[in-house]
Design an enzyme around this catalytic site. Structure first.
Site, PDB file in Angstrom:
ATOM      1  CB  CYS A  65      -2.596   3.058  -0.412  1.00  0.00           C
ATOM      2  SG  CYS A  65      -1.640   2.090  -1.556  1.00  0.00           S
ATOM      3  CG  LEU A  66       3.488   4.672   0.458  1.00  0.00           C
ATOM      4  CD1 LEU A  66       4.616   4.159   0.573  1.00  0.00           C
ATOM      5  CD2 LEU A  66       3.512   6.221   0.727  1.00  0.00           C
ATOM      6  CG  HIS A 111      -3.118  -1.777   3.090  1.00  0.00           C
ATOM      7  ND1 HIS A 111      -3.956  -0.628   2.921  1.00  0.00           N
ATOM      8  CD2 HIS A 111      -2.235  -1.408   1.994  1.00  0.00           C
ATOM      9  CE1 HIS A 111      -3.409   0.268   2.161  1.00  0.00           C
ATOM     10  NE2 HIS A 111      -2.290  -0.336   1.428  1.00  0.00           N
ATOM     11  CD  GLU A 112       1.379  -2.707   2.366  1.00  0.00           C
ATOM     12  OE1 GLU A 112       1.633  -2.854   1.447  1.00  0.00           O
ATOM     13  OE2 GLU A 112       1.088  -1.663   3.299  1.00  0.00           O
ATOM     14  CD  GLN A 148       1.971  -0.223  -2.398  1.00  0.00           C
ATOM     15  OE1 GLN A 148       2.423  -0.849  -1.391  1.00  0.00           O
ATOM     16  NE2 GLN A 148       1.718   0.870  -2.352  1.00  0.00           N
ATOM     17  CG  HIS A 189      -0.633  -3.279  -2.130  1.00  0.00           C
ATOM     18  ND1 HIS A 189      -1.226  -2.585  -3.312  1.00  0.00           N
ATOM     19  CD2 HIS A 189      -0.713  -2.524  -0.994  1.00  0.00           C
ATOM     20  CE1 HIS A 189      -1.337  -1.210  -2.722  1.00  0.00           C
ATOM     21  NE2 HIS A 189      -1.158  -1.220  -1.653  1.00  0.00           N
ATOM     22  N   GLY A 229       4.109   0.690   5.244  1.00  0.00           N
ATOM     23  CA  GLY A 229       4.306  -0.443   4.465  1.00  0.00           C
ATOM     24  C   GLY A 229       4.328  -0.377   3.139  1.00  0.00           C
TER      25      GLY A 229
HETATM   26 NI    NI Z   1      -0.884   0.324  -0.211  1.00  0.00          NI
END
Ligand code: NI
Length: 176
Positions: A93-94, A135-136, A51, A139, A46
């Site tokens: 998480c990226l 999670h997204e 991000q 963000h 995701g």
């Molecule tokens: Ni993330």
């Protein structure tokens, strides 16, 4: 297709609250496409617009199992309508490389969102996709999965990543 740069923790841009998408135009289609490419290249499941420093309410996801054909999903202006049950699972998480920890989430979620053409849809799902959606959306509200961890763990993660970024900055200088 060019890759977008992923903003890394503790960059304060990750704390911004994204605003609604109002223009369903070619620019939106392009950003979405670039976000999907960036997510696949980074081997994530995701990626939220926040991000990649796009302060708009959208995210992309693909929670298909390895070996299955890709199942890219795009959620514009997502909203959780309902949450059911609780489940603990390991998240990463990226924007927070090499950090994984257990987080408690709703097991099943119902979400309403729009496609890149502005069409509304609703989806009820559980498993990895349900966790990913939560999670997204976090963000897009400036919230990170590590916010759910103990203050001590958060402090350790911050120190570790600040060190990594200082080193990166030094390495980059050497090339100048
Ligand atoms: Ni993330």
């Amino acid at each position: 297709m060019s890759l977008l740069e992923i903003v890394l923790f503790p960059d304060e841009r990750l704390r911004r609250v994204a605003t609604d998408v109002t223009q369903f135009d070619a620019r939106l289609a392009r950003v979405t496409e670039q976000m999907l490419t960036t997510m696949y290249e980074s081997r994530g499941v995701g990626l939220a617009a926040t991000q990649v420093d796009v302060q708009q309410r959208l995210f992309v996801a693909d929670c298909a199992d390895d070996g299955q054909s890709p199942a890219p999903l795009v959620f514009i202006n997502p909203l959780i309508l309902d949450r059911q049950g609780l489940i603990e699972s390991e998240e990463g998480c990226l924007s927070i490389p090499d950090v994984n920890d257990k987080v408690m989430r709703a097991e099943t979620v119902s979400v309403r969102a729009q496609t890149i053409h502005g069409t509304e849809f609703e989806l009820t799902t559980s498993g990895l996709l349900a966790i990913c959606i939560q999670h997204e959306i976090d963000h897009l509200n400036g919230k990170l999965f590590i916010d759910y961890l103990s203050p001590l763990k958060q402090q350790r993660i911050r120190k570790k990543l600040e060190k990594v970024q200082r080193q990166k900055a030094l390495d980059a200088k050497d090339f100048v």
